[in-house]
Design a protein around this motif. Structure first.
Motif, PDB file in Angstrom:
ATOM      1  N   ALA A   1       0.862  -1.182   0.000  1.00 13.46           N
ATOM      2  CA  ALA A   1       0.000   0.000   0.000  1.00 13.46           C
ATOM      3  C   ALA A   1       0.907   1.244   0.000  1.00 13.46           C
ATOM      4  O   ALA A   1       2.077   1.154   0.369  1.00 13.46           O
ATOM      5  N   PRO A   2       0.419   2.402  -0.419  1.00 14.91           N
ATOM      6  CA  PRO A   2      -0.966   2.659  -0.846  1.00 14.91           C
ATOM      7  C   PRO A   2      -1.184   2.316  -2.306  1.00 14.91           C
ATOM      8  O   PRO A   2      -0.236   2.157  -3.064  1.00 14.91           O
ATOM      9  N   ARG A   3      -2.448   2.233  -2.691  1.00 16.17           N
ATOM     10  CA  ARG A   3      -2.841   1.988  -4.078  1.00 16.17           C
ATOM     11  C   ARG A   3      -4.168   2.717  -4.323  1.00 16.17           C
ATOM     12  O   ARG A   3      -5.075   2.678  -3.491  1.00 16.17           O
TER      13      ARG A   3
ATOM     14  N   PRO B   1     -10.681  -7.108   7.061  1.00 18.52           N
ATOM     15  CA  PRO B   1     -10.862  -6.140   8.162  1.00 18.52           C
ATOM     16  C   PRO B   1      -9.615  -5.328   8.499  1.00 18.52           C
ATOM     17  O   PRO B   1      -9.722  -4.334   9.219  1.00 18.52           O
ATOM     18  N   GLU B   2      -8.450  -5.722   8.007  1.00 19.19           N
ATOM     19  CA  GLU B   2      -7.238  -4.955   8.290  1.00 19.19           C
ATOM     20  C   GLU B   2      -7.055  -3.790   7.320  1.00 19.19           C
ATOM     21  O   GLU B   2      -6.232  -2.900   7.566  1.00 19.19           O
ATOM     22  N   ALA B   3      -7.803  -3.783   6.262  1.00 15.56           N
ATOM     23  CA  ALA B   3      -7.638  -2.740   5.238  1.00 15.56           C
ATOM     24  C   ALA B   3      -8.252  -1.436   5.721  1.00 15.56           C
ATOM     25  O   ALA B   3      -9.337  -1.401   6.296  1.00 15.56           O
ATOM     26  N   ARG B   4      -7.543  -0.330   5.476  1.00 18.99           N
ATOM     27  CA  ARG B   4      -8.037   1.019   5.756  1.00 18.99           C
ATOM     28  C   ARG B   4      -7.980   1.808   4.451  1.00 18.99           C
ATOM     29  O   ARG B   4      -7.032   1.674   3.678  1.00 18.99           O
ATOM     30  N   ALA B   5      -8.983   2.657   4.226  1.00 17.38           N
ATOM     31  CA  ALA B   5      -9.083   3.335   2.936  1.00 17.38           C
ATOM     32  C   ALA B   5      -9.579   4.765   3.113  1.00 17.38           C
ATOM     33  O   ALA B   5     -10.141   5.142   4.152  1.00 17.38           O
ATOM     34  N   GLN B   6      -9.355   5.552   2.064  1.00 19.80           N
ATOM     35  CA  GLN B   6      -9.836   6.935   2.002  1.00 19.80           C
ATOM     36  C   GLN B   6     -10.635   7.100   0.708  1.00 19.80           C
ATOM     37  O   GLN B   6     -10.196   6.664  -0.356  1.00 19.80           O
ATOM     38  N   VAL B   7     -11.802   7.724   0.811  1.00 18.34           N
ATOM     39  CA  VAL B   7     -12.640   7.986  -0.357  1.00 18.34           C
ATOM     40  C   VAL B   7     -12.480   9.455  -0.737  1.00 18.34           C
ATOM     41  O   VAL B   7     -12.695  10.344   0.093  1.00 18.34           O
ATOM     42  N   VAL B   8     -12.079   9.712  -1.990  1.00 19.46           N
ATOM     43  CA  VAL B   8     -11.847  11.079  -2.466  1.00 19.46           C
ATOM     44  C   VAL B   8     -12.893  11.420  -3.519  1.00 19.46           C
ATOM     45  O   VAL B   8     -13.053  10.692  -4.505  1.00 19.46           O
ATOM     46  N   GLY B   9     -13.616  12.512  -3.301  1.00 22.34           N
ATOM     47  CA  GLY B   9     -14.630  12.953  -4.240  1.00 22.34           C
ATOM     48  C   GLY B   9     -14.105  14.058  -5.140  1.00 22.34           C
ATOM     49  O   GLY B   9     -13.368  14.943  -4.696  1.00 22.34           O
TER      50      GLY B   9
ATOM     51  N   SER C   1     -13.774   3.675  11.759  1.00 19.93           N
ATOM     52  CA  SER C   1     -12.359   4.013  11.924  1.00 19.93           C
ATOM     53  C   SER C   1     -11.520   3.613  10.714  1.00 19.93           C
ATOM     54  O   SER C   1     -10.377   4.046  10.584  1.00 19.93           O
ATOM     55  N   ARG C   2     -12.073   2.794   9.821  1.00 15.86           N
ATOM     56  CA  ARG C   2     -11.312   2.312   8.671  1.00 15.86           C
ATOM     57  C   ARG C   2     -11.547   3.146   7.414  1.00 15.86           C
ATOM     58  O   ARG C   2     -10.896   2.927   6.399  1.00 15.86           O
ATOM     59  N   ILE C   3     -12.500   4.090   7.461  1.00 20.73           N
ATOM     60  CA  ILE C   3     -12.860   4.858   6.269  1.00 20.73           C
ATOM     61  C   ILE C   3     -12.744   6.344   6.556  1.00 20.73           C
ATOM     62  O   ILE C   3     -13.268   6.850   7.557  1.00 20.73           O
TER      63      ILE C   3
ATOM     64  N   VAL D   1      -6.399   2.837  -0.968  1.00 21.57           N
ATOM     65  CA  VAL D   1      -6.120   1.877   0.104  1.00 21.57           C
ATOM     66  C   VAL D   1      -4.861   2.359   0.831  1.00 21.57           C
ATOM     67  O   VAL D   1      -3.767   2.372   0.248  1.00 21.57           O
ATOM     68  N   ILE D   2      -5.011   2.766   2.064  1.00 25.37           N
ATOM     69  CA  ILE D   2      -3.909   3.319   2.852  1.00 25.37           C
ATOM     70  C   ILE D   2      -3.098   2.206   3.529  1.00 25.37           C
ATOM     71  O   ILE D   2      -1.878   2.281   3.628  1.00 25.37           O
TER      72      ILE D   2
END
Length: 309
Positions: free
Chosen positions: A195-197, A232-240, A274-276, A306-307
């Motif tokens: 990561a990240p991707r 469940p270990e994956a954390r992500a950011q949503v960018v608009g 906490s993951r998003i 994906v952080i």
């Protein structure tokens, strides 16, 4: 193998012959997805990461576009040689004197001048005989609101592909189209790739001025939530993102609202808050032109970063 983190969106992709192959949209699994604006057929094209020779300011491939089956993507430029110029179809006004003799007259010139005059006369007569047009002529007007209605864009930017059943950890299955974000995301999360991707949603665009998830895109969001819940270990950011309609400040706020709308939809489907995270790209980094309705539709998009995994 080249480190994929060096390959970023909007980088130019060059073939082994130095010819322009396309522009990076983003990486999907083990392939580079090329932007649609370079595509002569209006579809996304893909380049395998195994074809990347090196990365600097550009992405250099170890083979040509033709070898990759991308004939027609790169644009060839016609070459000119020597000092030769195209010959005029009209005869010269004056011929050169030969061995001191007087130049001969150009007998074609009066006919050409007369023909041009006749064409102009016919055009004037045609205009004089045409009825007056009293219909109002449409013109562009300044928008009185941050956003104005425009013709509806297609629901998706790419043609539908056969759906496959993908089995997730825990035994649950989802339906995903090959080359879609969900298909590439689950393969990435199941791999050892670092990561990240960044992943661009193929079916999550917004109507102009809106942060509401469209009904036809909800199933895509639901499948994404299933994938994130399976890892469940994956954390992500949503960018608009937005198009350039409206103001820069307003678009920055609208991009944030779009990112939060998707994040909230994922949380509602069981993804831990906490993951998003949500962020805004505003009108920056467009993936298509803002001069057409289709291009603006493509730019009103969402990306998932994906952080950690």
């Amino acid at each position: 193998m080249v480190e994929t983190s060096q390959i970023r969106p909007h980088m130019e992709v060059l073939g082994s012959d130095g010819a322009h192959v396309g522009t990076v949209d983003h990486i999907e699994g083990d392939r580079i997805k090329l932007a649609r604006r370079d595509s002569p057929d209006g579809d996304h094209h893909y380049v395998p990461l195994s074809a990347v020779a090196r990365v600097d300011a550009h992405v250099h491939l170890d083979r040509t576009a033709a070898a990759l089956g991308l004939v027609g993507v790169a644009t060839a430029t016609a070459a000119t040689t020597g000092d030769a110029t195209a010959a005029s179809p009209l005869p010269p006004v004056k011929n050169r004197a030969v061995e001191g003799s007087a130049p001969r007259r150009n007998f074609y010139l009066p006919w050409i001048v007369g023909l041009v005059g006749l064409v102009l006369l016919l055009l004037l007569l045609t205009k004089a005989c045409s009825p007056d047009r009293t219909e109002p002529v449409a013109s562009d007007t300044a928008m009185t609101a941050p956003y104005a209605a425009e013709p509806a864009a297609p629901a998706t930017g790419t043609a539908a592909l056969p759906v496959e059943q993908v089995t997730l950890p825990g035994g649950r299955t989802i339906s995903a189209e090959p080359n879609s974000l969900n298909y590439a995301l689950q393969a990435y999360l199941a791999s050892n790739a670092p990561a990240p991707r960044t992943f661009t949603f193929d079916k999550l665009n917004f109507d102009i001025g809106s942060a509401a998830i469209r009904a036809q895109d909800q199933a895509n969001v639901d499948a994404l939530a299933e994938i994130l819940n399976a890892y469940p270990e994956a954390r992500a950011q949503v960018v608009g993102y937005t198009d350039t309609t409206g103001t820069g400040r307003g678009n920055a706020e609208l991009g944030q609202q779009r990112g939060e709308a998707v994040a909230q939809a994922l949380i509602a489907k069981g993804v831990d808050r906490s993951r998003i995270a949500a962020a805004s790209g505003g009108e920056n980094a467009p993936v298509d032109t803002n001069a057409t309705a289709q291009g603006r539709f493509e730019n009103r998009r969402t990306e998932l970063i994906v952080i950690a995994k």
